[in-house]
Design an enzyme around this catalytic site. Structure first.
Site, PDB file in Angstrom:
ATOM      1  N   GLU A 122      -6.092  -1.200  -7.582  1.00  0.00           N
ATOM      2  CA  GLU A 122      -4.797   0.047  -8.593  1.00  0.00           C
ATOM      3  C   GLU A 122      -3.959  -1.593  -9.089  1.00  0.00           C
ATOM      4  O   GLU A 122      -3.592  -2.045  -8.675  1.00  0.00           O
ATOM      5  CB  GLU A 122      -4.502   0.781  -7.428  1.00  0.00           C
ATOM      6  N   ASN A 129      -5.489   6.123  -1.971  1.00  0.00           N
ATOM      7  CA  ASN A 129      -5.360   6.668  -0.348  1.00  0.00           C
ATOM      8  C   ASN A 129      -4.807   7.943  -0.439  1.00  0.00           C
ATOM      9  O   ASN A 129      -4.161   9.099   0.327  1.00  0.00           O
ATOM     10  CB  ASN A 129      -4.202   6.032   0.185  1.00  0.00           C
ATOM     11  N   HIS A 150      -2.566  -2.850  -6.408  1.00  0.00           N
ATOM     12  CA  HIS A 150      -3.250  -2.722  -4.895  1.00  0.00           C
ATOM     13  C   HIS A 150      -4.575  -3.152  -4.915  1.00  0.00           C
ATOM     14  O   HIS A 150      -5.651  -2.392  -5.349  1.00  0.00           O
ATOM     15  CB  HIS A 150      -2.918  -1.414  -4.851  1.00  0.00           C
ATOM     16  N   SER A 163       0.784  -1.136  -0.014  1.00  0.00           N
ATOM     17  CA  SER A 163       0.180   0.344   0.016  1.00  0.00           C
ATOM     18  C   SER A 163       0.514   1.145   0.076  1.00  0.00           C
ATOM     19  O   SER A 163       0.407   2.231  -0.621  1.00  0.00           O
ATOM     20  CB  SER A 163      -1.293   0.084   1.956  1.00  0.00           C
TER      21      SER A 163
HETATM   22  N1  LIG Z   1      -5.096  -4.089   5.074  1.00  0.00           N
HETATM   23  C1  LIG Z   1      -5.141  -3.449   4.413  1.00  0.00           C
HETATM   24  O1  LIG Z   1      -6.205  -2.642   4.770  1.00  0.00           O
HETATM   25  C2  LIG Z   1      -4.096  -3.585   2.835  1.00  0.00           C
HETATM   26  C3  LIG Z   1      -4.793  -3.298   1.990  1.00  0.00           C
HETATM   27  C4  LIG Z   1      -4.086  -3.144   0.562  1.00  0.00           C
HETATM   28  C5  LIG Z   1      -3.167  -3.608   0.834  1.00  0.00           C
HETATM   29  N2  LIG Z   1      -2.735  -3.925   1.527  1.00  0.00           N
HETATM   30  C6  LIG Z   1      -0.907  -4.479   2.141  1.00  0.00           C
HETATM   31  O2  LIG Z   1      -0.930  -6.055   1.894  1.00  0.00           O
HETATM   32  C7  LIG Z   1      -0.076  -6.485   2.056  1.00  0.00           C
HETATM   33  C8  LIG Z   1      -0.621  -7.594   3.557  1.00  0.00           C
HETATM   34  O3  LIG Z   1      -1.852  -6.477   4.217  1.00  0.00           O
HETATM   35  P1  LIG Z   1      -2.423  -7.870   5.677  1.00  0.00           P
HETATM   36  O4  LIG Z   1      -2.974  -6.602   6.230  1.00  0.00           O
HETATM   37  O5  LIG Z   1      -2.547  -9.513   4.531  1.00  0.00           O
HETATM   38  O6  LIG Z   1      -1.258  -8.221   6.884  1.00  0.00           O
HETATM   39  P2  LIG Z   1      -1.093  -9.565   7.371  1.00  0.00           P
HETATM   40  O7  LIG Z   1      -0.213  -9.398   8.730  1.00  0.00           O
HETATM   41  O8  LIG Z   1      -2.924  -9.413   7.868  1.00  0.00           O
HETATM   42  O9  LIG Z   1      -0.627 -10.767   6.193  1.00  0.00           O
HETATM   43  C9  LIG Z   1       0.659 -10.815   6.293  1.00  0.00           C
HETATM   44  C10 LIG Z   1       0.427 -12.612   6.021  1.00  0.00           C
HETATM   45  O10 LIG Z   1       1.772 -12.977   5.536  1.00  0.00           O
HETATM   46  C11 LIG Z   1       2.874 -13.875   6.182  1.00  0.00           C
HETATM   47  N3  LIG Z   1       4.084 -13.779   5.799  1.00  0.00           N
HETATM   48  C12 LIG Z   1       5.217 -12.893   6.727  1.00  0.00           C
HETATM   49  N4  LIG Z   1       6.069 -13.349   6.015  1.00  0.00           N
HETATM   50  C13 LIG Z   1       6.192 -14.012   4.437  1.00  0.00           C
HETATM   51  C14 LIG Z   1       6.994 -14.780   4.348  1.00  0.00           C
HETATM   52  N5  LIG Z   1       8.065 -14.653   3.957  1.00  0.00           N
HETATM   53  N6  LIG Z   1       6.354 -15.868   3.263  1.00  0.00           N
HETATM   54  C15 LIG Z   1       5.172 -16.469   3.776  1.00  0.00           C
HETATM   55  N7  LIG Z   1       4.146 -15.729   4.085  1.00  0.00           N
HETATM   56  C16 LIG Z   1       4.680 -14.874   5.100  1.00  0.00           C
HETATM   57  C17 LIG Z   1       2.410 -13.029   7.748  1.00  0.00           C
HETATM   58  O11 LIG Z   1       2.007 -14.862   8.480  1.00  0.00           O
HETATM   59  C18 LIG Z   1       0.701 -12.833   7.842  1.00  0.00           C
HETATM   60  O12 LIG Z   1      -0.238 -13.745   7.582  1.00  0.00           O
HETATM   61  C19 LIG Z   1       0.771  -5.283   3.067  1.00  0.00           C
HETATM   62  O13 LIG Z   1       1.371  -5.005   2.179  1.00  0.00           O
HETATM   63  C20 LIG Z   1      -0.070  -4.836   2.959  1.00  0.00           C
HETATM   64  O14 LIG Z   1       0.023  -3.143   2.617  1.00  0.00           O
HETATM   65  C21 LIG Z   1      -3.059  -4.042   2.871  1.00  0.00           C
END
Ligand SMILES: NC(=O)c1ccc[n+]([C@@H]2O[C@H](COP(=O)([O-])OP(=O)(O)OC[C@H]3O[C@@H](n4cnc5c(N)ncnc54)[C@H](O)[C@@H]3O)[C@@H](O)[C@H]2O)c1
Length: 595
Positions: free
Chosen positions: A159, A197, A147, A126
């Site tokens: 996006e 964003n 995204h 993000s």
């Molecule tokens: N939460 C939101 O609203 C949102 C919206 C858009 C984008 N994002 C982006 O999406 C991405 C994930 O966010 P999230 O909210 O799902 O986070 P999250 O913490 O819920 O999930 C991340 C997952 O990745 C796993 N992980 C970490 N390192 C790893 C690896 N090396 N190999 C495999 N798995 C691994 C973790 O165990 C965890 O389950 C981030 O880049 C975030 O910025 C989040």
């Protein structure tokens, strides 16, 4: 040069990280018939990821959006494990691991090693630079951003983020894929915040600064944007939902790129984050919730600024003016049971207002919004006059004449001569200082702002604006009248733009700057804000309705009041206004409406 299409026969996609976003993305892909290879970092992560999928698809079945058989089939399409090499034969891999540059770089470097040269690698970041993620690989032209929005199965926007080296064919293919899985893709360049964003967080930060300055309460800031702009949530409630820590990170990244101090996270955000008040997920943020992750707000609102103050009694209201706002206000007040005397400058105008009123009430009857008796009773309560003295006995007078300070000041001086002692004098100005109207009279304590929205009969919001001199019972009176008229009043200080315009117009101006920089198209920006943020209109559709001249005038007023360099009207806006492209009213603004 672009390479051959690789996604045409796409049936397998790798998803790395099955957290909130990864699990959601896997669900969307599997639902569209694509086999998903999910990879987590350990068994615990895998169990959590499976849990997300089970829970979300279970809810879809409960809501009738999926049959139990479809659910089984969907889950059957998602294999998962902890071995990264399982994705080596997927033509596209989407990573959704946590938001850390070093972790993502390390993961992408490994994927670069184990996958064939043609594999496309997409990041769901993000706020990190996709260019930086791409640069460390041997295939920078095949690395891009996708995204997705949270929750991925529900939110329709994706996006698609290209860097300067991304192969355009790759971007097109991924965009097609997004469409194939039932989502709406917009193209964005690699800038912090992408489209949605980047526009949203400047606005959210502005709202935090308003709260920080005690300019209005959190409830009033949120209500103003819901009732004044039709947003699904107010900015502070939305920040609580997003998470204040994530919001801080996104703003911080935006600031480091733009160096615009309007993006520097408001100090209050940092304080709340440091105190562990991260929003809904911890049960406390700007609001307090019943418990962590609960959407239910516990009522701990500060007492109203006029708590315990008796409003002055109001039976009859004078309205000065004959324009759109004045006509709407006359109608609303008369329908709410007030006796209304409106003052026009000529007999012709008195007749014109009466005609508009009759027509509008008649439309209400035809649409079943009021009965014929109610229409007749409302009309009987309204008197038109050309004589200002006829307003002398009114308990409240609402001024809604042209937006020119000299005209308003002259009118307030005249009202001061005729109105009975104790009458409340209100101005509907949207951009002039209320205090200027107040000081044109010998009774500044009785003067207050009452900013209605257009069309007055439909819009629920009224901004009530006491000056530094306004008596508390005068504010209480206008609040009571607004509520009696079925409106939702909010209170704010006497600063340019009040709440709504001060939050809305800098955001519109930011959108124009984004367009001016050729960062994204009019359609993609509008789509990002309607589909991604649930706004009823995108910024360009809205500016075309409001009028580009009006948008420019309000933005100039804000700039002159706050002297924020970031508030300076975008040159493109000035040029369009000069060219006579004023929006729908001239047939052309950001879009061509003539066809
Ligand atoms: N939460 C939101 O609203 C949102 C919206 C858009 C984008 N994002 C982006 O999406 C991405 C994930 O966010 P999230 O909210 O799902 O986070 P999250 O913490 O819920 O999930 C991340 C997952 O990745 C796993 N992980 C970490 N390192 C790893 C690896 N090396 N190999 C495999 N798995 C691994 C973790 O165990 C965890 O389950 C981030 O880049 C975030 O910025 C989040």
């Amino acid at each position: 040069m672009g390479q051959e299409s690789t996604l045409g026969e796409l049936t397998r996609i790798g998803v790395i990280g099955l957290g909130t976003m990864g699990a959601g993305i896997a669900e969307v892909l599997a639902r569209a018939g694509i086999d998903v290879v999910g990879v987590e970092r350990d068994e615990a992560g895998l169990a959590r990821g499976r849990g997300h999928l089970e829970h979300s698809t279970h809810r879809a079945v409960e809501r009738g959006k999926l049959t139990p058989a479809e659910r089984e089939e969907l889950l059957g399409r998602i294999s998962s494990g902890v071995d990264l090499t399982a994705v080596a034969d997927c033509p596209l891999i989407i990573e959704a691991i946590h938001e850390r540059l070093d972790a993502k770089q390390e993961l992408i470097a490994r994927l670069d090693e184990i996958c064939p040269a043609g594999t496309i690698i997409a990041s769901n970041t993000s706020s990190l630079s996709v260019t930086e993620l791409a640069a460390g690989t041997h295939r920078p032209s095949r690395v891009l951003g996708t995204h997705w929005f949270n929750p991925a199965p529900v939110m329709e926007l994706v996006e698609v983020v290209g860097t300067v080296v991304t192969d355009p064919v790759v971007l097109d293919e991924v965009r097609d894929l997004v469409g194939r899985v039932g989502k709406i893709a917009v193209r964005a360049g690699d800038r912090a915040g992408f489209i949605a964003n980047a526009l949203l967080f400047g606005y959210l930060n502005n709202a935090v600064r308003m709260l920080e300055a005690h300019y209005a309460t959190r409830e009033d800031i949120d209500a103003a944007m819901r009732f004044g702009c039709g947003h699904p949530m107010g900015p502070l409630a939305l920040l609580d939902l997003i998470g204040l820590d994530s919001a801080y990170e996104i703003l911080d990244s935006m600031y480091h790129q733009s160096r615009d101090h309007l993006h520097a996270p408001a100090p209050l955000l940092k304080q709340l984050v440091t105190a562990g008040m991260l929003g809904r997920k911890t049960g406390r943020g700007f609001y307090t919730y019943a418990e962590a992750d609960s959407p239910h707000v516990v009522d701990d609102a500060a007492p109203s600024v006029v708590a315990g103050v008796e409003p002055r009694p109001v039976r009859s209201v004078g309205v000065v003016g004959t324009g759109t706002m004045a006509c709407g206000i006359v109608e609303v007040l008369a329908r709410s049971g007030f006796d209304v005397v409106f003052r026009a400058r000529s007999d012709d105008k008195v007749s014109a207002v009466r005609k508009r009123l009759v027509e509008s009430l008649e439309r209400g009857v035809q649409r079943g919004r009021l009965s014929a008796e109610e229409r007749d009773a409302a009309l009987a309560r309204v008197t038109g006059t050309t004589d200002l003295d006829a307003l002398a006995g009114c308990d409240l007078v609402v001024e809604a004449v042209v937006e020119e300070l000299s005209v308003k000041r002259a009118l307030f001086a005249a009202l001061d001569e005729v109105m009975k002692p104790g009458a409340v004098l209100a101005t509907t100005t949207s951009s002039l200082p209320v205090i200027e109207c107040a000081t044109a009279t010998t009774r500044p304590r009785d003067v207050v702002g009452m900013h209605w929205f257009n069309p007055a009969p439909a819009m629920r919001l009224i901004e009530v604006v006491p000056t530094v001199l306004t008596a508390p019972d005068v504010t209480a009176t206008v609040l009571a009248v607004s509520r009696a008229a079925g409106k939702h009043p909010v209170v704010c200080a006497d600063r340019a733009g009040f709440i709504v315009n001060a939050l809305l117009f800098p955001y519109l101006n930011d959108a124009v700057r984004m367009l001016e920089a050729h960062y994204a198209s009019v359609d993609d920006i509008d789509t990002a804000m309607t589909v991604g943020c649930g706004h009823p209109m995108g910024p360009f559709a809205l500016a075309d309705v409001v009028g580009l001249d009006v948008t420019l005038a309000i933005q100039r007023t804000l700039y002159l009041e706050f002297r924020e360099p970031g508030y300076a009207p975008a040159p493109l806006l000035e040029h369009l206004v000069k060219a006579g492209y004023l929006g729908r009213k001239t047939g052309r603004g950001f879009r061509d409406h003539s066809r």
